[in-house]
Design an enzyme around this catalytic site. Structure first.
Site, PDB file in Angstrom:
ATOM      1  N   SER A 117       0.827  -1.217   0.000  1.00  0.00           N
ATOM      2  CA  SER A 117       0.000   0.000   0.000  1.00  0.00           C
ATOM      3  C   SER A 117       0.857   1.261   0.000  1.00  0.00           C
ATOM      4  O   SER A 117       1.953   1.279   0.581  1.00  0.00           O
ATOM      5  CB  SER A 117      -0.880   0.006   1.254  1.00  0.00           C
ATOM      6  OG  SER A 117      -1.563   1.230   1.372  1.00  0.00           O
ATOM      7  N   TYR A 140      -2.318  -0.393  10.417  1.00  0.00           N
ATOM      8  CA  TYR A 140      -2.567  -1.004   9.094  1.00  0.00           C
ATOM      9  C   TYR A 140      -1.337  -0.806   8.197  1.00  0.00           C
ATOM     10  O   TYR A 140      -0.832  -1.750   7.594  1.00  0.00           O
ATOM     11  CB  TYR A 140      -3.809  -0.366   8.463  1.00  0.00           C
ATOM     12  CG  TYR A 140      -3.931  -0.601   6.968  1.00  0.00           C
ATOM     13  CD1 TYR A 140      -4.415  -1.807   6.468  1.00  0.00           C
ATOM     14  CD2 TYR A 140      -3.538   0.388   6.052  1.00  0.00           C
ATOM     15  CE1 TYR A 140      -4.509  -2.028   5.094  1.00  0.00           C
ATOM     16  CE2 TYR A 140      -3.629   0.178   4.683  1.00  0.00           C
ATOM     17  CZ  TYR A 140      -4.117  -1.030   4.213  1.00  0.00           C
ATOM     18  OH  TYR A 140      -4.210  -1.241   2.850  1.00  0.00           O
ATOM     19  N   LYS A 179     -17.533  -1.674   1.061  1.00  0.00           N
ATOM     20  CA  LYS A 179     -16.543  -1.124   1.996  1.00  0.00           C
ATOM     21  C   LYS A 179     -17.100   0.047   2.809  1.00  0.00           C
ATOM     22  O   LYS A 179     -16.451   0.539   3.720  1.00  0.00           O
ATOM     23  CB  LYS A 179     -15.278  -0.691   1.237  1.00  0.00           C
ATOM     24  CG  LYS A 179     -14.522  -1.872   0.646  1.00  0.00           C
ATOM     25  CD  LYS A 179     -13.239  -1.447  -0.057  1.00  0.00           C
ATOM     26  CE  LYS A 179     -12.159  -1.034   0.916  1.00  0.00           C
ATOM     27  NZ  LYS A 179     -10.879  -0.723   0.223  1.00  0.00           N
TER      28      LYS A 179
HETATM   29  N1  LIG Z   1      -8.604  -0.097  -2.136  1.00  0.00           N
HETATM   30  C1  LIG Z   1      -7.486   0.619  -1.978  1.00  0.00           C
HETATM   31  O1  LIG Z   1      -7.462   1.839  -2.262  1.00  0.00           O
HETATM   32  C2  LIG Z   1      -6.220  -0.032  -1.493  1.00  0.00           C
HETATM   33  C3  LIG Z   1      -5.077   0.773  -1.331  1.00  0.00           C
HETATM   34  C4  LIG Z   1      -3.910   0.185  -0.880  1.00  0.00           C
HETATM   35  C5  LIG Z   1      -3.854  -1.176  -0.619  1.00  0.00           C
HETATM   36  N2  LIG Z   1      -4.973  -1.928  -0.761  1.00  0.00           N
HETATM   37  C6  LIG Z   1      -4.873  -3.379  -0.457  1.00  0.00           C
HETATM   38  O2  LIG Z   1      -5.480  -4.111  -1.499  1.00  0.00           O
HETATM   39  C7  LIG Z   1      -6.041  -5.323  -0.985  1.00  0.00           C
HETATM   40  C8  LIG Z   1      -7.504  -5.413  -1.373  1.00  0.00           C
HETATM   41  O3  LIG Z   1      -8.209  -4.340  -0.755  1.00  0.00           O
HETATM   42  P1  LIG Z   1      -9.701  -3.946  -1.154  1.00  0.00           P
HETATM   43  O4  LIG Z   1      -9.741  -2.485  -1.348  1.00  0.00           O
HETATM   44  O5  LIG Z   1     -10.168  -4.839  -2.223  1.00  0.00           O
HETATM   45  O6  LIG Z   1     -10.460  -4.229   0.210  1.00  0.00           O
HETATM   46  P2  LIG Z   1     -11.615  -5.253   0.595  1.00  0.00           P
HETATM   47  O7  LIG Z   1     -11.848  -5.065   2.062  1.00  0.00           O
HETATM   48  O8  LIG Z   1     -12.763  -5.110  -0.313  1.00  0.00           O
HETATM   49  O9  LIG Z   1     -10.939  -6.674   0.321  1.00  0.00           O
HETATM   50  C9  LIG Z   1     -10.195  -7.404   1.274  1.00  0.00           C
HETATM   51  C10 LIG Z   1     -10.734  -8.827   1.252  1.00  0.00           C
HETATM   52  O10 LIG Z   1      -9.910  -9.645   2.095  1.00  0.00           O
HETATM   53  C11 LIG Z   1     -10.748 -10.446   2.928  1.00  0.00           C
HETATM   54  N3  LIG Z   1      -9.964 -10.748   4.121  1.00  0.00           N
HETATM   55  C12 LIG Z   1      -9.491  -9.879   5.035  1.00  0.00           C
HETATM   56  N4  LIG Z   1      -8.762 -10.510   5.954  1.00  0.00           N
HETATM   57  C13 LIG Z   1      -8.788 -11.843   5.624  1.00  0.00           C
HETATM   58  C14 LIG Z   1      -8.207 -13.007   6.193  1.00  0.00           C
HETATM   59  N5  LIG Z   1      -7.458 -12.948   7.287  1.00  0.00           N
HETATM   60  N6  LIG Z   1      -8.440 -14.193   5.583  1.00  0.00           N
HETATM   61  C15 LIG Z   1      -9.194 -14.277   4.464  1.00  0.00           C
HETATM   62  N7  LIG Z   1      -9.765 -13.193   3.868  1.00  0.00           N
HETATM   63  C16 LIG Z   1      -9.548 -11.993   4.458  1.00  0.00           C
HETATM   64  C17 LIG Z   1     -11.979  -9.589   3.174  1.00  0.00           C
HETATM   65  O11 LIG Z   1     -13.109 -10.340   3.548  1.00  0.00           O
HETATM   66  C18 LIG Z   1     -12.149  -8.924   1.807  1.00  0.00           C
HETATM   67  O12 LIG Z   1     -12.949  -9.715   0.941  1.00  0.00           O
HETATM   68  C19 LIG Z   1      -5.816  -5.277   0.522  1.00  0.00           C
HETATM   69  O13 LIG Z   1      -4.646  -5.998   0.835  1.00  0.00           O
HETATM   70  C20 LIG Z   1      -5.596  -3.805   0.801  1.00  0.00           C
HETATM   71  O14 LIG Z   1      -4.844  -3.574   1.959  1.00  0.00           O
HETATM   72  C21 LIG Z   1      -6.153  -1.399  -1.186  1.00  0.00           C
END
Ligand SMILES: NC(=O)c1ccc[n+]([C@@H]2O[C@H](COP(=O)([O-])OP(=O)(O)OC[C@H]3O[C@@H](n4cnc5c(N)ncnc54)[C@H](O)[C@@H]3O)[C@@H](O)[C@H]2O)c1
Length: 309
Positions: A117, A140, A179
């Site tokens: 991230s 985080y 979300k």
């Molecule tokens: N959306 C953004 O702007 C952004 C920015 C930087 C990093 N990220 C990273 O991208 C990835 C996806 O994020 P997103 O935006 O799709 O969020 P999101 O919350 O929609 O997706 C995360 C998914 O992981 C699952 N999850 C969480 N912990 C878990 C565990 N221990 N075991 C199994 N499943 C688990 C959740 O149920 C969810 O479906 C994450 O790693 C997040 O940190 C996202």
């Protein structure tokens, strides 16, 4: 036949990635693993593969998958609500989940692409480059720094194994509504404007973010699996776009003329500017984002207008 594992595949980015992999490789065997702590099954409409309901940090990976191998593991699973301040929960689930996955992938040197991230850069301002020192401002972000440290460590001890981290910036696009408050600023602004309200932003709306469209994020994530080496790369649009500009773009896409409603900023400090230096991803992975913030927002609003209940 290709075989892929997508952890966190019921989430925003994971579901877009899963469905894009399915489109690109219709014969592939795709397994999604998620524990639904923030994901939603509705994001996987049309998914034809297998689903494993499990927590990555508690799963016995060898028992679950036995001798099954994958061509690539895409690791998106993470607590994504940055306001979860339980330090043990965040570090245990995010870091130990990553470590267990790496230990499983290590045996066969399965290529891994994982979600890091831009939060690793902390509350700095200006253009962010991969080599600048990490400065996590919350737990985080700290977990993401640890993922990067672990990835570097495993990769340096196993030079023929490819582990690629992508530092996603502010991602927006289809399948993020689940979300809620943690969904993108683009989605929050659209939701207010769609209901006829003036969009609320902190004074004077000139804060800039690198908003990156999920289609570009998915493209780079898939491309990264073919990286010739391990590494950590920014994943942004490469443009800093202000909240005022975002509101103007949504107004254009919706055909509205809603003026921003500027409110006092309650925070002592609020990040004024994020912007990914996309040079390393361009040179080493050949990635050039397809969408500008304007065209990404226009594409997203079209999707929202035809898919929102
Ligand atoms: N959306 C953004 O702007 C952004 C920015 C930087 C990093 N990220 C990273 O991208 C990835 C996806 O994020 P997103 O935006 O799709 O969020 P999101 O919350 O929609 O997706 C995360 C998914 O992981 C699952 N999850 C969480 N912990 C878990 C565990 N221990 N075991 C199994 N499943 C688990 C959740 O149920 C969810 O479906 C994450 O790693 C997040 O940190 C996202």
């Amino acid at each position: 036949m290709r075989k892929f594992l997508v952890t966190g595949g019921a989430g925003f980015i994971g579901s877009n990635l899963t469905l894009a992999l399915q489109d690109r490789y219709p014969d592939a065997r795709i397994v999604v693993l998620d524990d639904f702590r923030s994901g939603d099954f509705r994001n996987l409409r049309g998914f034809r593969g297998d689903f494993v309901a499990a927590d990555v940090s508690r799963l016995d990976w060898n028992r679950q998958f036995g001798d099954r191998s994958f061509d690539t593991i895409y690791h998106e699973a993470s607590i994504t609500d940055t306001t979860v301040h339980d330090q043990f929960l965040q570090t245990h689930d995010n870091i130990e989940g990553f470590r267990r996955m790496l230990e499983f992938a290590l045996v066969t040197h399965t290529p891994v692409v994982y979600a890091s991230s831009a939060a690793t850069y902390g509350i700095c301002s200006g253009v962010q480059q991969e080599d600048q020192p990490p400065a996590p401002a919350n737990v985080y972000a700290f977990t993401k720094v640890q993922l990067d440290n672990l990835a570097r460590d495993y990769a340096s001890r196993n030079p023929s194994w490819h582990i690629v981290g992508l530092r996603y910036f502010n991602v927006y696009g289809p399948n993020e509504a689940h979300k809620k408050a943690a969904a993108s600023m683009i989605y929050q602004l659209y939701s207010q404007m769609k209901s006829g309200r003036r969009p609320k932003v902190f004074k004077m709306g000139e804060q800039k973010r690198d908003f990156v469209y999920v289609k570009d994020v998915v493209a780079l994530t898939i491309q990264a699996a073919n990286s010739p080496k391990s590494g950590i790369y920014n994943c942004g649009s490469g443009r800093a776009f202000s909240f005022n500009e975002a509101i103007a773009a949504i107004n254009r896409a919706l055909g509205t003329q809603l003026e921003p409603d500027y409110i006092e900023n309650p925070y002592d400090f609020y990040q004024p500017h994020t912007e990914a230096d996309m040079g390393r991803a361009r040179v080493e992975l050949g990635h050039v984002p397809e969408f500008s913030p304007e065209s990404g927002i226009a594409d997203y609003v079209r999707w929202l207008e035809s898919n929102r209940a």
